[in-house]
Design a protein around this motif. Structure first.
Motif, PDB file in Angstrom:
ATOM      1  N   ASP A 277     -36.249 -70.645  31.596  1.00 58.31           N
ATOM      2  CA  ASP A 277     -37.313 -70.974  30.799  1.00 58.31           C
ATOM      3  C   ASP A 277     -38.372 -70.155  30.817  1.00 58.31           C
ATOM      4  OD1 ASP A 277     -35.936 -73.680  30.561  1.00 58.31           O
ATOM      5  OD2 ASP A 277     -36.886 -74.245  32.418  1.00 58.31           O
ATOM      6  N   ALA A 278     -38.608 -69.269  31.957  1.00 61.81           N
ATOM      7  CA  ALA A 278     -39.646 -68.172  31.984  1.00 61.81           C
ATOM      8  C   ALA A 278     -39.519 -67.180  30.830  1.00 61.81           C
ATOM      9  CB  ALA A 278     -39.712 -67.744  33.345  1.00 61.81           C
ATOM     10  N   SER A 279     -38.183 -67.102  30.544  1.00 60.89           N
ATOM     11  CA  SER A 279     -37.844 -66.107  29.495  1.00 60.89           C
ATOM     12  C   SER A 279     -38.068 -66.317  28.261  1.00 60.89           C
ATOM     13  CB  SER A 279     -36.449 -65.530  29.964  1.00 60.89           C
ATOM     14  OG  SER A 279     -35.954 -64.540  28.618  1.00 60.89           O
ATOM     15  N   GLU A 280     -37.693 -67.728  27.961  1.00 55.97           N
ATOM     16  CA  GLU A 280     -37.915 -68.414  26.946  1.00 55.97           C
ATOM     17  C   GLU A 280     -39.744 -68.400  26.318  1.00 55.97           C
ATOM     18  OE1 GLU A 280     -37.311 -72.641  24.682  1.00 55.97           O
ATOM     19  OE2 GLU A 280     -35.850 -71.739  26.161  1.00 55.97           O
ATOM     20  N   ARG A 281     -40.276 -68.794  27.519  1.00 59.56           N
ATOM     21  CA  ARG A 281     -41.684 -68.991  27.317  1.00 59.56           C
ATOM     22  C   ARG A 281     -42.574 -67.625  27.112  1.00 59.56           C
ATOM     23  NH1 ARG A 281     -42.995 -73.639  31.925  1.00 59.56           N
ATOM     24  NH2 ARG A 281     -41.905 -75.266  30.705  1.00 59.56           N
ATOM     25  N   LEU A 282     -41.863 -66.672  27.685  1.00 61.67           N
ATOM     26  CA  LEU A 282     -42.298 -65.078  27.394  1.00 61.67           C
ATOM     27  C   LEU A 282     -42.207 -64.740  25.866  1.00 61.67           C
ATOM     28  CD1 LEU A 282     -43.751 -62.849  28.943  1.00 61.67           C
ATOM     29  CD2 LEU A 282     -41.563 -62.007  29.445  1.00 61.67           C
ATOM     30  N   GLY A 283     -40.981 -65.312  25.726  1.00 64.70           N
ATOM     31  CA  GLY A 283     -40.703 -64.793  24.128  1.00 64.70           C
ATOM     32  C   GLY A 283     -41.540 -65.532  23.280  1.00 64.70           C
ATOM     33  N   HIS A 284     -41.921 -66.889  23.557  1.00 66.43           N
ATOM     34  CA  HIS A 284     -42.835 -67.583  22.585  1.00 66.43           C
ATOM     35  C   HIS A 284     -44.253 -67.048  22.601  1.00 66.43           C
ATOM     36  CE1 HIS A 284     -44.372 -70.855  20.555  1.00 66.43           C
ATOM     37  NE2 HIS A 284     -45.566 -70.867  21.308  1.00 66.43           N
ATOM     38  N   ALA A 285     -44.564 -66.471  23.765  1.00 63.20           N
ATOM     39  CA  ALA A 285     -45.884 -65.935  23.955  1.00 63.20           C
ATOM     40  C   ALA A 285     -45.992 -64.562  23.067  1.00 63.20           C
ATOM     41  CB  ALA A 285     -46.407 -65.708  25.217  1.00 63.20           C
ATOM     42  N   ALA A 286     -44.860 -63.881  23.383  1.00 61.24           N
ATOM     43  CA  ALA A 286     -44.786 -62.557  22.562  1.00 61.24           C
ATOM     44  C   ALA A 286     -45.089 -62.782  21.222  1.00 61.24           C
ATOM     45  CB  ALA A 286     -43.411 -61.843  23.122  1.00 61.24           C
ATOM     46  N   MET A 287     -44.217 -63.908  20.582  1.00 61.16           N
ATOM     47  CA  MET A 287     -44.441 -64.092  19.168  1.00 61.16           C
ATOM     48  C   MET A 287     -45.769 -64.318  18.601  1.00 61.16           C
ATOM     49  SD  MET A 287     -42.068 -67.046  17.281  1.00 61.16           S
ATOM     50  CE  MET A 287     -40.601 -66.390  17.978  1.00 61.16           C
ATOM     51  N   MET A 288     -46.243 -65.368  19.626  1.00 64.78           N
ATOM     52  CA  MET A 288     -47.792 -65.672  19.351  1.00 64.78           C
ATOM     53  C   MET A 288     -48.833 -64.485  19.137  1.00 64.78           C
ATOM     54  SD  MET A 288     -47.912 -68.777  18.472  1.00 64.78           S
ATOM     55  CE  MET A 288     -49.745 -69.323  18.543  1.00 64.78           C
ATOM     56  N   LEU A 289     -48.674 -63.617  20.284  1.00 67.32           N
ATOM     57  CA  LEU A 289     -49.433 -62.503  20.315  1.00 67.32           C
ATOM     58  C   LEU A 289     -48.794 -61.348  19.548  1.00 67.32           C
ATOM     59  CD1 LEU A 289     -50.545 -63.147  23.754  1.00 67.32           C
ATOM     60  CD2 LEU A 289     -51.773 -63.418  21.914  1.00 67.32           C
ATOM     61  N   ASP A 290     -48.069 -61.313  18.532  1.00 71.42           N
ATOM     62  CA  ASP A 290     -47.519 -60.393  17.971  1.00 71.42           C
ATOM     63  C   ASP A 290     -48.629 -59.421  17.532  1.00 71.42           C
ATOM     64  OD1 ASP A 290     -45.731 -58.610  16.533  1.00 71.42           O
ATOM     65  OD2 ASP A 290     -45.517 -59.845  14.767  1.00 71.42           O
ATOM     66  N   ASN A 291     -48.337 -58.082  17.769  1.00 73.88           N
ATOM     67  CA  ASN A 291     -49.488 -57.058  17.520  1.00 73.88           C
ATOM     68  C   ASN A 291     -49.010 -56.515  16.233  1.00 73.88           C
ATOM     69  OD1 ASN A 291     -51.457 -55.333  17.702  1.00 73.88           O
ATOM     70  ND2 ASN A 291     -50.344 -53.895  19.030  1.00 73.88           N
ATOM     71  N   ASP A 292     -49.625 -57.129  15.115  1.00 72.40           N
ATOM     72  CA  ASP A 292     -49.524 -56.545  13.728  1.00 72.40           C
ATOM     73  C   ASP A 292     -50.558 -55.891  13.403  1.00 72.40           C
ATOM     74  OD1 ASP A 292     -48.881 -55.692  11.182  1.00 72.40           O
ATOM     75  OD2 ASP A 292     -48.450 -57.744  10.415  1.00 72.40           O
ATOM     76  N   PRO A 293     -50.909 -54.541  13.552  1.00 73.77           N
ATOM     77  CA  PRO A 293     -51.865 -53.748  13.284  1.00 73.77           C
ATOM     78  C   PRO A 293     -52.523 -53.900  11.752  1.00 73.77           C
ATOM     79  CG  PRO A 293     -50.591 -52.247  14.272  1.00 73.77           C
ATOM     80  CD  PRO A 293     -49.868 -53.685  13.892  1.00 73.77           C
ATOM     81  N   ASN A 294     -51.494 -54.137  10.907  1.00 74.04           N
ATOM     82  CA  ASN A 294     -52.224 -54.598   9.604  1.00 74.04           C
ATOM     83  C   ASN A 294     -52.809 -55.662   9.345  1.00 74.04           C
ATOM     84  OD1 ASN A 294     -50.955 -51.948   8.550  1.00 74.04           O
ATOM     85  ND2 ASN A 294     -48.944 -53.069   8.299  1.00 74.04           N
ATOM     86  N   ARG A 295     -52.143 -56.657   9.820  1.00 78.81           N
ATOM     87  CA  ARG A 295     -52.811 -58.161   9.922  1.00 78.81           C
ATOM     88  C   ARG A 295     -54.269 -58.093  10.727  1.00 78.81           C
ATOM     89  NH1 ARG A 295     -53.637 -62.601   7.398  1.00 78.81           N
ATOM     90  NH2 ARG A 295     -53.894 -64.502   8.868  1.00 78.81           N
ATOM     91  N   LEU A 296     -54.231 -57.490  11.691  1.00 79.23           N
ATOM     92  CA  LEU A 296     -55.443 -57.460  12.428  1.00 79.23           C
ATOM     93  C   LEU A 296     -56.548 -56.651  11.352  1.00 79.23           C
ATOM     94  CD1 LEU A 296     -57.448 -57.819  14.788  1.00 79.23           C
ATOM     95  CD2 LEU A 296     -56.611 -55.880  15.776  1.00 79.23           C
ATOM     96  N   ASP A 297     -56.139 -55.658  10.839  1.00 81.67           N
ATOM     97  CA  ASP A 297     -56.883 -55.111  10.037  1.00 81.67           C
ATOM     98  C   ASP A 297     -57.695 -55.821   8.729  1.00 81.67           C
ATOM     99  OD1 ASP A 297     -57.009 -52.930  11.556  1.00 81.67           O
ATOM    100  OD2 ASP A 297     -55.581 -51.546  10.221  1.00 81.67           O
ATOM    101  N   ALA A 298     -56.500 -56.590   8.236  1.00 78.19           N
ATOM    102  CA  ALA A 298     -56.818 -57.621   7.327  1.00 78.19           C
ATOM    103  C   ALA A 298     -57.866 -58.631   7.540  1.00 78.19           C
ATOM    104  CB  ALA A 298     -55.459 -58.217   6.628  1.00 78.19           C
ATOM    105  N   ILE A 299     -57.637 -59.292   8.662  1.00 77.70           N
ATOM    106  CA  ILE A 299     -58.401 -60.270   9.077  1.00 77.70           C
ATOM    107  C   ILE A 299     -59.931 -59.739   9.335  1.00 77.70           C
ATOM    108  CG2 ILE A 299     -58.846 -61.722  11.229  1.00 77.70           C
ATOM    109  CD1 ILE A 299     -56.932 -62.799   9.579  1.00 77.70           C
ATOM    110  N   GLU A 300     -59.959 -58.630  10.041  1.00 79.91           N
ATOM    111  CA  GLU A 300     -61.333 -58.086  10.308  1.00 79.91           C
ATOM    112  C   GLU A 300     -62.048 -57.746   9.041  1.00 79.91           C
ATOM    113  OE1 GLU A 300     -60.563 -54.670  13.218  1.00 79.91           O
ATOM    114  OE2 GLU A 300     -60.944 -55.908  14.876  1.00 79.91           O
ATOM    115  N   ALA A 301     -61.235 -57.124   8.030  1.00 86.05           N
ATOM    116  CA  ALA A 301     -61.990 -56.915   6.759  1.00 86.05           C
ATOM    117  C   ALA A 301     -62.638 -58.306   6.306  1.00 86.05           C
ATOM    118  CB  ALA A 301     -61.111 -56.042   5.946  1.00 86.05           C
ATOM    119  N   ARG A 302     -61.681 -59.304   6.063  1.00 83.13           N
ATOM    120  CA  ARG A 302     -62.063 -60.389   5.453  1.00 83.13           C
ATOM    121  C   ARG A 302     -63.283 -61.006   6.233  1.00 83.13           C
ATOM    122  NH1 ARG A 302     -61.312 -63.514   0.929  1.00 83.13           N
ATOM    123  NH2 ARG A 302     -61.605 -65.939   1.311  1.00 83.13           N
TER     124      ARG A 302
END
Length: 558
Positions: A277-302
């Motif tokens: 269960d811990a491994s599954e939840r850790l995977g879900h958190a990693a998915m939610m906090l996916d560090n996509d530099p391009n997405r962050l740049d786009a969000i900040e620019a907007r």
């Protein structure tokens, strides 16, 4: 109506109290008896210039008080309310003027201080004086149009309504043209702003949504390394789950050998489930906090552009969607403004034409009424020894800039007193007696068309006698049925018509050590017998004869 007049320490008048009633009242007396002093005192109460020379010698001040009554609905009450004076409809009006011997004066209306200019305005509603002492009322051309309308019972309400509507459309058109001019100046800016904002397409609540997502992405970047290590520790080749599974398989082969080993295997299975269960939840958190530099740049620019646009247009970021709609609405108004202005122009033109038609109809009514007025006044002149005089009501059309709710006409009463002479305004008449007689003719014809309650004629019979004096007396009596009249006269024919008769005379008491100024002017109300004696004196002069007394009795029977 003038009810009473009280005079204290004015010129030759020590103390004088007079009470007046309706109808015709006359004041008579020998030349120099002080009739002019009486008028000067009354004029003072009505707002005339206050001269300290009017104060009787040895007195510190002179006081004149006049009391008037008016109908409850009289226009003067509204005028007083408009000028912040507390006077109830129907309440008596007491006007007091105080003049100091060392200079200065005060005016009071029902014990409320008022300015002299306001006193003059108030007195114009109360009284008119015709003669050598005062010229007002009918001599003012500003009143002639209303008098003509009242004489002809002319209704100006349709013209007033047409004028009000025309002015309303004029105002609306001017505002529309001004607004169009202002908007035309902003059109280019509006187009650029709408294009920019429409291309950006701000959404409701977008700032908060972008800020939240930016915050999550920034957290993901910060936690990524730790989460990767934890994942290796749990799910890696040598991670906790792999080791636990190996331990479980091995323990399972021996668990039947001893009961405690079976219990240990059960606990190990639970540990494997929790670790999974811990491994599954850790995977879900990693998915939610996916560090996509391009997405962050786009969000900040907007987000930054959204806030910059909000600052540029001085609105909150969440207000930008509605602001775009507002600017689009203004552009649409500019584009459709020409059509709206064209409609307003057509409406304004029609309203002006309707007003002009109504004003022209009113003009024709006034011309016809003027002919009737001229004829009526002309009929009154010959009996007043003014056979050569001609009266004409002059009606001129005003310039468009002077049109108003009462039409397009300027009305003025004019007269020619000599054959061949041009018509001139009433003020151009030289003779005081002639002017007074002409005023009487007008007053008789216009009886009921004015609002003045009291009229004073000063020596209206000057230079006339016999049949003319009788004609004057007859007309004064007729006019007194509609207004209170006070007449200073030397004519026995006029005096005989009076309902009230006062004698003005000088009194010379014996001087005392304290009084260096002994002569006094006195006014006495006459009984019937005293009236007969006074009229006889007016007929015969210094020595009253029996024949004069007989003639006086005949005049009093009129």
């Amino acid at each position: 109506m003038l009810i009473s007049l009280s005079i204290r320490d004015i010129v030759l008048i020590d103390a004088l109290d007079l009470d007046f009633s309706e109808g015709l009242g006359v004041l008579t007396g020998e030349t120099g008896a002080g009739k002019s002093i009486l008028l000067d005192a009354l004029g003072l109460a009505l707002g005339a210039r206050a001269d300290s020379g009017l104060v009787r010698p040895d007195s510190k001040q002179g006081i004149v008080t006049a009391c008037f009554t008016l109908p409850p609905d009289h226009a003067l009450y509204r005028y007083l309310q408009q000028n912040a004076l507390t006077v109830e409809d129907g309440e008596s009006l007491i006007v007091k003027r105080i003049v100091k011997a060392d200079g200065g004066s005060r005016a009071l209306l029902n014990d409320q201080p008022i300015s002299v200019s306001l006193l003059k305005d108030v007195s114009s509603y109360l009284i008119e004086i015709h003669g050598q002492h005062d010229e007002r009322g009918l001599l003012n051309p500003r009143s002639h149009r209303l008098l003509l309308d009242n004489f002809g019972h002319i209704d100006t309400s349709s013209v007033s309504a047409a004028y009000a509507y025309w002015q309303e459309t004029e105002k609306a058109l001017k505002q529309a043209l001004l607004l169009k001019e202002e908007r035309e100046q902003d059109k280019e800016w509006l187009e650029d702003a709408v294009q920019e904002l429409t291309a950006f397409a701000p959404q409701d609540g977008e700032e908060a949504s972008l800020a939240d997502e930016r915050k999550m992405l920034q957290k993901g970047a910060r936690l990524a390394e730790d989460m990767e290590a934890i994942g290796q520790w749990i799910d890696g080749t040598d991670g906790a789950l792999s080791l636990l599974r190996q331990a479980g398989r091995r323990l399972g082969r021996i668990s039947f050998e001893y009961p405690a080993l079976a219990e240990a295997l059960e606990s190990l299975d639970k540990a494997l489930n929790e670790a999974g269960d811990a491994s599954e939840r850790l995977g879900h958190a990693a998915m939610m906090l996916d560090n996509d530099p391009n997405r962050l740049d786009a969000i900040e620019a907007r987000l930054f552009e959204l806030r910059a646009l909000a600052r540029k247009h001085r609105v909150a970021p969440d207000e930008l969607p509605n602001f775009v709609k507002e600017l689009q609405g203004k552009l649409e108004q500019i584009e459709s403004g020409e059509q709206g202005i064209a409609l307003l122009q057509a409406e304004n033109k029609s309203a002006r034409q309707n007003y002009q038609q109504a004003a022209e109809k009113l003009h024709q009514s006034r011309k016809k009424t003027a002919e009737n007025l001229d004829e009526a006044v002309m009929a009154e002149l010959p009996p007043l020894k003014m056979e050569a005089a001609r009266f004409q009501t002059k009606i001129e059309k005003l310039e468009a800039s002077q049109w108003g709710s009462e039409g397009c006409d300027r009305v003025e009463f004019t007269i020619s007193t000599n054959p061949g002479a041009d018509f001139a305004p009433l003020m151009k008449i030289a003779s005081g007696g002639e002017l007074s007689r002409f005023m009487l003719a007008l007053k008789v014809v216009l009886a009921g068309a004015e609002g003045t309650e009291t009229i004073i004629f000063d020596e209206i019979d000057q230079g006339v006698g016999g049949a003319v004096a009788s004609a004057i007396g007859e007309r004064l009596a007729r006019l007194s049925e509609k207004s209170q009249l006070l007449v200073i006269t030397h004519s026995p024919q006029v005096a005989a018509r009076a309902a009230q008769h006062w004698l003005i005379q000088k009194h010379h008491p014996q001087s005392s050590a304290k009084k260096t100024f002994a002569t006094r002017t006195e006014v006495k109300a006459l009984t019937f017998d005293e009236r007969r004696e006074e009229i006889a004196r007016m007929l015969s002069g210094a020595e009253v004869t029996d024949e004069a007394r007989a003639q006086a009795r005949r005049l009093l029977r009129h």
